[in-house]
Design a protein around this motif. Sequence first.
Motif, PDB file in Angstrom:
ATOM      1  N   SER A   1       0.831  -1.210   0.000  1.00 37.29           N
ATOM      2  CA  SER A   1       0.000   0.000   0.000  1.00 37.29           C
ATOM      3  C   SER A   1       0.860   1.253   0.000  1.00 37.29           C
ATOM      4  O   SER A   1       0.577   2.212  -0.731  1.00 37.29           O
TER       5      SER A   1
ATOM      6  N   VAL B   1       3.905   1.587  -1.148  1.00 37.44           N
ATOM      7  CA  VAL B   1       4.528   1.727  -2.475  1.00 37.44           C
ATOM      8  C   VAL B   1       3.533   2.328  -3.469  1.00 37.44           C
ATOM      9  O   VAL B   1       3.885   3.232  -4.253  1.00 37.44           O
ATOM     10  N   LEU B   2       2.292   1.874  -3.433  1.00 35.94           N
ATOM     11  CA  LEU B   2       1.284   2.389  -4.360  1.00 35.94           C
ATOM     12  C   LEU B   2       0.940   3.849  -4.067  1.00 35.94           C
ATOM     13  O   LEU B   2       0.713   4.640  -4.991  1.00 35.94           O
TER      14      LEU B   2
ATOM     15  N   LEU C   1       3.016   6.051  -2.733  1.00 37.34           N
ATOM     16  CA  LEU C   1       4.170   6.808  -3.216  1.00 37.34           C
ATOM     17  C   LEU C   1       4.139   6.932  -4.737  1.00 37.34           C
ATOM     18  O   LEU C   1       4.500   7.979  -5.296  1.00 37.34           O
ATOM     19  N   ALA C   2       3.686   5.867  -5.423  1.00 39.03           N
ATOM     20  CA  ALA C   2       3.563   5.920  -6.884  1.00 39.03           C
ATOM     21  C   ALA C   2       2.518   6.959  -7.291  1.00 39.03           C
ATOM     22  O   ALA C   2       2.696   7.686  -8.279  1.00 39.03           O
ATOM     23  N   ALA C   3       1.415   7.038  -6.524  1.00 35.45           N
ATOM     24  CA  ALA C   3       0.383   8.042  -6.816  1.00 35.45           C
ATOM     25  C   ALA C   3       0.930   9.451  -6.606  1.00 35.45           C
ATOM     26  O   ALA C   3       0.629  10.369  -7.377  1.00 35.45           O
TER      27      ALA C   3
ATOM     28  N   ALA D   1       4.076  10.346  -6.991  1.00 33.47           N
ATOM     29  CA  ALA D   1       4.969  10.603  -8.124  1.00 33.47           C
ATOM     30  C   ALA D   1       4.157  10.937  -9.374  1.00 33.47           C
ATOM     31  O   ALA D   1       4.533  11.815 -10.164  1.00 33.47           O
ATOM     32  N   PHE D   2       3.022  10.257  -9.548  1.00 31.69           N
ATOM     33  CA  PHE D   2       2.180  10.528 -10.714  1.00 31.69           C
ATOM     34  C   PHE D   2       1.677  11.969 -10.709  1.00 31.69           C
ATOM     35  O   PHE D   2       1.672  12.639 -11.746  1.00 31.69           O
TER      36      PHE D   2
ATOM     37  N   SER E   1       4.052  14.389 -12.067  1.00 37.96           N
ATOM     38  CA  SER E   1       4.385  14.268 -13.483  1.00 37.96           C
ATOM     39  C   SER E   1       3.615  15.313 -14.282  1.00 37.96           C
ATOM     40  O   SER E   1       2.751  16.022 -13.754  1.00 37.96           O
TER      41      SER E   1
ATOM     42  N   LEU F   1      -6.948   1.708  -7.712  1.00 40.80           N
ATOM     43  CA  LEU F   1      -6.397   1.690  -6.361  1.00 40.80           C
ATOM     44  C   LEU F   1      -7.335   0.944  -5.411  1.00 40.80           C
ATOM     45  O   LEU F   1      -6.884   0.194  -4.534  1.00 40.80           O
TER      46      LEU F   1
END
Length: 295
Positions: A150, A152-153, A155-157, A159-160, A163, A200
């Motif tokens: 969770s 990691v996901l 943190l990915a959101a 980063a998104f 962008s 998600l």
Amino acid sequence: MDIYLLTELAINGVFVGLMYALVAAGLVLIYKTSGVANLAQGALAMMGGYAIWALGAFLGLPIWVALPLALVLMYLVGILIERLALRRMVGQPVIMAIMLTIGIEILLRGLLPGIFGASVKRLDLGISNAPLFVGDLLLNRAILIGGSVSLVLILAAMAFFNSRLGVMMRAVADDQMASWSIGIRVERAIAMAWGLSAALATASGALWGVTQGVDWSLSLLLIKALAIAILGGLDSLPGVAIAGILVGLAESLATGILDPLVGGGTRDVVASVIILATLLLRPHGLLGRDHIERV
């Protein structure tokens, strides 16, 4: 109380809170883009869990195929919900869109168990439910892995949203008319937010499906997600991560310390108390923006 028990409660609480925070992250994705609080997020997590189970049970797909396929299907479901339901609310008061999401939540909560049966469906993602011993500490292996995934996901959101595409979606939330004027496709950005939020929710449904199984009760994750989103800030993904840890800690410690004194039930009270206290003391949350309008 024994120090080892307190430590176990704290560690498990942190990782449970991160699993709650993954559901809350979907709420924030939509709010950051459209300004609408999606109160169907719990039902989407339940639907995602059912989708993974159904792909394996009815089509015989292995879990490593069923999971990514369910993520794609739920992404499309999110876009479909926005296109067929929420887009019709354009120009209406925000409360109308929120009430519509509540209607979707209630519909899915009754419809899916009616189709697939009320019994608990177990998901096997290859994560063992066997306890993990770290010295004298007894930890829940599935929750530790679920909380780590969770995080990691989330943190990915984050980063998104930093962008180019994420900045465009944030611009839509700030001013839709200005976004239109510089060529941003507002409807596409909002639809994408709904799709990502549903994906998600599906990931969260998969992780909770391992720990407690899939049934209608997954939709109750909405209450925890709301507490975390409100505490962290409805427009802050970092706030969601921090608030998830705090809510998980509070819930776990309350269960271990207060339940023996009052006879149980404190786990279900913590989220409601946090929602009420945050709205009264800091309505924009820990890291949310305090919106100020000139009048």
